[in-house]
Design a protein around this motif. Structure first.
Motif, PDB file in Angstrom:
ATOM      1  N   GLU A  23      -3.157   0.731  -4.892  1.00 12.02           N
ATOM      2  CA  GLU A  23      -4.204   1.451  -5.628  1.00 12.02           C
ATOM      3  C   GLU A  23      -5.459   0.605  -5.744  1.00 12.02           C
ATOM      4  O   GLU A  23      -6.582   1.111  -5.635  1.00 12.02           O
ATOM      5  CB  GLU A  23      -3.698   1.844  -7.016  1.00 12.02           C
ATOM      6  N   LEU A  24      -5.263  -0.680  -5.944  1.00 12.65           N
ATOM      7  CA  LEU A  24      -6.393  -1.592  -6.106  1.00 12.65           C
ATOM      8  C   LEU A  24      -7.237  -1.666  -4.839  1.00 12.65           C
ATOM      9  O   LEU A  24      -8.470  -1.664  -4.900  1.00 12.65           O
ATOM     10  CB  LEU A  24      -5.866  -2.985  -6.463  1.00 12.65           C
ATOM     11  N   THR A  25      -6.576  -1.713  -3.686  1.00 18.19           N
ATOM     12  CA  THR A  25      -7.291  -1.936  -2.426  1.00 18.19           C
ATOM     13  C   THR A  25      -7.651  -0.659  -1.679  1.00 18.19           C
ATOM     14  O   THR A  25      -8.524  -0.677  -0.816  1.00 18.19           O
ATOM     15  CB  THR A  25      -6.446  -2.825  -1.486  1.00 18.19           C
ATOM     16  N   SER A  26      -6.966   0.447  -2.010  1.00 20.88           N
ATOM     17  CA  SER A  26      -7.237   1.679  -1.254  1.00 20.88           C
ATOM     18  C   SER A  26      -7.460   2.907  -2.130  1.00 20.88           C
ATOM     19  O   SER A  26      -7.964   3.923  -1.655  1.00 20.88           O
ATOM     20  CB  SER A  26      -6.074   1.964  -0.293  1.00 20.88           C
ATOM     21  N   GLY A  27      -7.041   2.826  -3.388  1.00 23.44           N
ATOM     22  CA  GLY A  27      -7.186   3.970  -4.272  1.00 23.44           C
ATOM     23  C   GLY A  27      -6.014   4.925  -4.238  1.00 23.44           C
ATOM     24  O   GLY A  27      -5.943   5.861  -5.037  1.00 23.44           O
ATOM     25  N   SER A  28      -5.075   4.701  -3.318  1.00 25.64           N
ATOM     26  CA  SER A  28      -3.911   5.587  -3.207  1.00 25.64           C
ATOM     27  C   SER A  28      -2.661   4.878  -3.706  1.00 25.64           C
ATOM     28  O   SER A  28      -2.608   3.647  -3.747  1.00 25.64           O
ATOM     29  CB  SER A  28      -3.707   6.025  -1.757  1.00 25.64           C
ATOM     30  N   VAL A  29      -1.668   5.667  -4.086  1.00 22.42           N
ATOM     31  CA  VAL A  29      -0.397   5.114  -4.555  1.00 22.42           C
ATOM     32  C   VAL A  29       0.734   5.798  -3.799  1.00 22.42           C
ATOM     33  O   VAL A  29       0.872   7.022  -3.858  1.00 22.42           O
ATOM     34  CB  VAL A  29      -0.208   5.330  -6.074  1.00 22.42           C
ATOM     35  N   ASP A  30       1.516   5.014  -3.075  1.00 24.96           N
ATOM     36  CA  ASP A  30       2.661   5.545  -2.326  1.00 24.96           C
ATOM     37  C   ASP A  30       3.909   4.768  -2.703  1.00 24.96           C
ATOM     38  O   ASP A  30       3.845   3.591  -3.083  1.00 24.96           O
ATOM     39  CB  ASP A  30       2.429   5.409  -0.811  1.00 24.96           C
ATOM     40  N   ASP A  31       5.052   5.429  -2.573  1.00 21.61           N
ATOM     41  CA  ASP A  31       6.312   4.726  -2.778  1.00 21.61           C
ATOM     42  C   ASP A  31       6.482   3.667  -1.692  1.00 21.61           C
ATOM     43  O   ASP A  31       6.134   3.882  -0.527  1.00 21.61           O
ATOM     44  CB  ASP A  31       7.493   5.700  -2.725  1.00 21.61           C
ATOM     45  N   THR A  32       7.018   2.525  -2.077  1.00 23.73           N
ATOM     46  CA  THR A  32       7.216   1.428  -1.132  1.00 23.73           C
ATOM     47  C   THR A  32       8.444   1.694  -0.274  1.00 23.73           C
ATOM     48  O   THR A  32       9.507   2.036  -0.790  1.00 23.73           O
ATOM     49  CB  THR A  32       7.399   0.101  -1.887  1.00 23.73           C
TER      50      THR A  32
END
Length: 295
Positions: free
Chosen positions: A97-106
């Protein structure tokens, strides 16, 4: 590996500095073992090539993060392994989220069952962000360990309990300020501009928890490695190439140079990390209570 070799040689040379014959004998023994080891590595490499088993590296800009969990940390229990992986999932989500703005499951891309090691593919920005974070944690970690060693020496010299407590308080302050600084710097250096100020502050708080958790992982013997891709260098354009082809080659060259720069940043940080191993000194004991450091 090179550092370990030099340490072994240094130990041999210093151990019997007044007994030349013993030193020579130890050096000869070391050389013999080293030669046998190198021969074994070469034989193994040749055998793998004959079996057409090739090393696993990404050829694009994908970096592979490896998390090697020692048995002392997990006791081979699923609940402990799951807890650690869940904590790392939170770390990666924050970095994404910090570097791309998106949040995905690892996603776990590869598991090594010889030793419990999980490999997770990530983009270059996350790899750099994690590498720099771990490097800075290690530097704070090293400072705290040195303070602990100095404190033990002062204790042996008869320094009062009150003065020892003062050192412990300073130690705690240094650690807290170090974590605050790392979190603030990571946010400043890596957060994308699209994030609003409120969310940035939330991520900064989350990063502080992640930094504390990563420090605890390192202290418990977890090995964090980041394997860069092996990218082929693009060929130079030919005089006979069309303008479109030349532009394509130029773009490939620019991407290659950019990825190479990213690889160098990661490798520089990880080289620093590799110089410091497990010390058995719990540097975060003053900051955390309970099991889950990421909550």
């Amino acid at each position: 590996m090179t550092i370990l070799v030099f340490k072994n040689l240094e130990n041999i040379l210093n151990k019997n500095s007044y007994d030349v014959q013993k030193t020579v004998a130890d050096l000869q023994k070391f050389i013999q073992k080293r030669t046998e080891y190198i021969s074994l590595i070469k034989t193994t490499s040749d055998s793998l090539k004959k079996l057409n088993i090739k090393p696993h590296f990404h050829s694009d800009n994908t970096f592979e993060v490896g998390l090697l969990m020692p048995n002392e940390l997990t006791n081979s229990k699923i609940t402990n392994i799951t807890k650690e992986l869940n904590n790392w999932d939170k770390v990666f989500k924050t970095l994404k989220e910090l570097t791309s703005g998106s949040v995905d499951d690892t996603e776990i891309n590869f598991v090594n069952n010889g030793s419990l090691e999980f490999f997770i593919d990530n983009g270059p920005q996350i790899a750099i962000c994690l590498a720099v974070t771990v490097e800075r944690i290690i530097k704070v970690y090293k400072n705290i360990v040195e303070i602990r060693i100095a404190k033990e020496k002062l204790k042996d010299l008869g320094v009062s309990t009150g003065e020892q407590k003062d050192i412990e308080r300073q130690e705690k302050d240094i650690l807290e300020k170090g974590i605050d600084t790392i979190a603030a710097d990571i946010i400043k250096e890596f957060s994308i501009k699209q994030l609003d100020s409120g969310r940035v502050n939330e991520l900064r708080i989350a990063m502080k928890g992640h930094i504390t958790y990563i420090a605890k992982c390192i202290d418990n013997g977890m090995v964090i490695e980041i394997n860069p891709p092996e990218i082929p260098e693009p060929s130079e354009p030919k005089e006979t190439d069309s303008d479109e082809k030349k532009n394509e080659v130029q773009k490939l060259k620019e991407n290659y140079d950019k990825t190479l720069e990213q690889i160098n940043i990661v490798q520089k940080s990880m080289d620093t990390v590799k110089t410091i191993g497990k010390t058995g000194v719990d540097i975060v004991k003053y900051l955390t209570e309970g099991e889950n450091l990421n909550d």
